[in-house]
Structure formats: structure tokens, C-alpha cells
Write a protein that holds these residues in place. Structure first.
Motif, PDB file in Angstrom:
ATOM      1  N   ARG A 116       0.829  -1.210   0.000  1.00 28.05           N
ATOM      2  CA  ARG A 116       0.000   0.000   0.000  1.00 28.05           C
ATOM      3  C   ARG A 116       0.859   1.253   0.000  1.00 28.05           C
ATOM      4  NH1 ARG A 116      -2.226   3.252   4.222  1.00 28.05           N
ATOM      5  NH2 ARG A 116      -4.220   4.217   3.645  1.00 28.05           N
ATOM      6  N   PHE A 117       1.947   1.240   0.774  1.00 23.73           N
ATOM      7  CA  PHE A 117       2.850   2.394   0.815  1.00 23.73           C
ATOM      8  C   PHE A 117       3.469   2.634  -0.557  1.00 23.73           C
ATOM      9  CE2 PHE A 117       7.092   4.223   1.539  1.00 23.73           C
ATOM     10  CZ  PHE A 117       6.740   5.383   2.203  1.00 23.73           C
ATOM     11  N   VAL A 118       3.868   1.558  -1.239  1.00 20.98           N
ATOM     12  CA  VAL A 118       4.457   1.701  -2.572  1.00 20.98           C
ATOM     13  C   VAL A 118       3.426   2.251  -3.558  1.00 20.98           C
ATOM     14  CG1 VAL A 118       5.418   0.427  -4.535  1.00 20.98           C
ATOM     15  CG2 VAL A 118       6.179  -0.100  -2.208  1.00 20.98           C
ATOM     16  N   ARG A 119       2.192   1.752  -3.466  1.00 17.60           N
ATOM     17  CA  ARG A 119       1.155   2.173  -4.419  1.00 17.60           C
ATOM     18  C   ARG A 119       0.664   3.592  -4.174  1.00 17.60           C
ATOM     19  NH1 ARG A 119      -0.932  -3.134  -3.239  1.00 17.60           N
ATOM     20  NH2 ARG A 119      -2.440  -2.127  -1.826  1.00 17.60           N
ATOM     21  N   THR A 120       0.543   3.991  -2.887  1.00 20.64           N
ATOM     22  CA  THR A 120      -0.117   5.259  -2.576  1.00 20.64           C
ATOM     23  C   THR A 120       0.771   6.277  -1.883  1.00 20.64           C
ATOM     24  OG1 THR A 120      -0.879   4.571  -0.364  1.00 20.64           O
ATOM     25  CG2 THR A 120      -2.256   3.941  -2.258  1.00 20.64           C
ATOM     26  N   GLY A 121       1.914   5.806  -1.312  1.00 18.93           N
ATOM     27  CA  GLY A 121       2.757   6.707  -0.540  1.00 18.93           C
ATOM     28  C   GLY A 121       2.210   7.010   0.838  1.00 18.93           C
ATOM     29  N   ARG A 122       1.173   6.270   1.263  1.00 19.24           N
ATOM     30  CA  ARG A 122       0.532   6.524   2.547  1.00 19.24           C
ATOM     31  C   ARG A 122       0.996   5.510   3.577  1.00 19.24           C
ATOM     32  NH1 ARG A 122      -3.503  10.187   1.652  1.00 19.24           N
ATOM     33  NH2 ARG A 122      -4.587   9.762   3.615  1.00 19.24           N
TER      34      ARG A 122
END
Length: 262
Positions: free
Chosen positions: A249-255
Motif C-alpha cells: 500500500r505504501f508503494v502504491r499510494t505513498g501513505r
């Protein structure tokens, strides 16, 4: 193959009078650690067994090393690899080589050293930094832990400081890292510090250095004793599907994991 004639994908390597300069060179990935980086640096250090008496490890001006390559992990998850393809032993052995190899190792840190980047730093014999460098362990933000880093970091700064860095996940300044013993010297002009160290180290013989490093490793076998539990703990956290989803999720959204959906 000669160090100077090999092509490197993730490193810049040069050999000058038995001093090997190894620069991590993945600027588009924050100097993150991927399999090729581990493979290439292991090969460079193996060549240094005979070719160098000093190894200087450097990064980019803004980032020394940001830690594991989350993008590579996410790509492997997409390809169906249940643990993101994490096999920690080669990296642990690479750090062990920096700590115990037959040469003096110097980490020359500018910018950010984070997570696995702290493994490279704490494995080296001497750590120099500029006064703007920062040092942090962010793993617990994603449910992970610096399992393989900790034996090297504890060896440098002791359990309490390593524990504090792990639990707070907050980066510490170069000045505080110097106070704690993670950094040996810091200055606005760290290049000057490095030149001063090399001026003295160049006068030493490789045989004497290799003998001392072998003796020092025999006095403290904590890195070897810690390897099995460190590898097991690393495998455990990277086998947790929830942790891997946080990474993806961090890779996809930066969140970050605690941030809601955009």
C-alpha cells in the motif's frame, strides 16, 4: 576481474592505492537495498580481500541508504511470492564481511541513513558523517523490526540505545549519533575528516590490518551467534501478510499504515 574494469549496476567502485571506494548508486530508488546491490557489494568486498587494505562505503549527498527496496518487495508480491522474496542471509553476511573482513571499513555518511542503511553504518569499523546526516530505524511503522540490523547496532551503541531507536522510529541527528558512539566523528566538511583518516590508514600494512581484524572477530563472536535468531525474526515479520500489505500500500499510494484512504 579487476575492480576498475567491471561494470556495476548499483555501485560506483574505484581503487586508489589499496583504498577501495564503494558508492551505493541507486539514486532513483533512494539508494534502497535490492538483491543486485547485495550481490554486487559482496563481489566487490570479495575482490578487496586481496586488493585493498581500506574500504570506504559512501552513498549519495542526500541519502546514504534508505533501507529495503519496498518496490522490489511489492513487485514480488504481485508475482505471487508469499514473503516478498525476502532472503536475509546474504545481506547479514555482507554486513558481517564489512565488520570482520581483512581491511579497515569506513562508512562515510551524508544525508539519510535509515533501516537497513543503519546495518551498513554499524557494521563498519569507523563511521564518519557530515553534521546534517540523520540515522533512523523506521521498521516498526510497518510492523517489521530491524532484526538483522540489531546485532551490529547493539555491538556499536549497546542495547538501550538500539532499543530506543527501534521503538521510537525517530531519526537521530549526527550530533546525537556521535554522542552515542554510532558515529565516530562528524563535521560540516566530512570529506576533510575522511582525508585525515586515510592519511594515517594508508601508512598501515595490509598484513597487520588483516591479523588485527581476525583477532578482533575472535574476541567478539556476537555477530555469528546472533545470526540464526536474526534471520528467523526477519523471516517471521516478512511472512506476515498484514505487514506485506502495508508495504504494498505504501508503494502504491505513498501513505503510511495509520493514514486513511485518499
Amino acid at each position: 576481474m579487476d575492480l576498475l574494469s567491471r561494470g556495476w549496476e548499483t555501485l560506483q567502485v574505484r581503487l586508489e592505492d589499496e583504498v577501495c571506494f564503494i558508492r551505493i548508486h541507486r539514486p532513483d530508488a533512494g539508494n534502497a537495498i535490492n538483491d543486485m546491490l547485495v550481490e554486487e557489494m559482496s563481489a566487490a568486498l570479495a575482490a578487496c580481500d586481496q586488493a585493498a587494505k581500506v574500504v570506504v562505503l559512501e552513498g549519495q549527498p542526500e541519502v546514504f541508504c534508505a533501507g529495503a527496496d519496498f518496490r522490489q518487495i511489492e513487485q514480488r508480491l504481485d508475482a505471487g511470492d508469499a514473503d516478498g522474496g525476502q532472503h536475509p542471509e546474504p545481506l547479514y553476511r555482507l554486513w558481517q564481511k564489512l565488520a570482520c573482513g581483512p581491511y579497515v571499513t569506513i562508512a562515510h555518511v551524508k544525508g539519510k541513513a535509515n533501516a537497513g542503511g543503519i546495518g551498513f553504518v554499524s557494521a563498519c569499523d569507523i563511521v564518519l558523517s557530515d553534521d546534517k546526516a540523520t540515522f533512523g530505524l523506521s521498521e516498526l511503522l510497518f510492523g517489521l523490526m530491524p532484526a538483522c540490523v540489531l546485532p551490529f547496532l547493539i555491538r556499536r551503541v549497546g542495547f538501550s540505545k538500539a532499543n530506543y531507536m527501534t521503538l521510537t522510529t525517530q531519526p537521530v541527528s549526527a550530533a546525537l549519533a556521535r554522542e552515542w558512539g554510532l558515529v565516530d566523528a562528524c563535521d560540516e566538511n566530512s570529506d576533510k575528516l575522511l582525508r585525515a583518516q586515510l592519511l594515517r590508514l594508508r601508512r598501515m600494512g595490509k598484513t597487520g590490518i588483516a591479523r588485527y581484524k581476525r583477532y578482533a572477530a575472535a574476541l567478539d563472536d556476537s555477530l555469528q551467534r546472533s545470526m540464526a535468531p536474526a534471520l528467523a525474526a526477519n523471516v517471521e515479520v516478512f511472512s506476515d501478510a498484514d505487514n506485506l500489505e502495508k508495504i504494498a500500500r505504501f508503494v502504491r499510494t505513498g501513505r503510511f499504515p495509520w493514514e486513511g484512504q485518499p
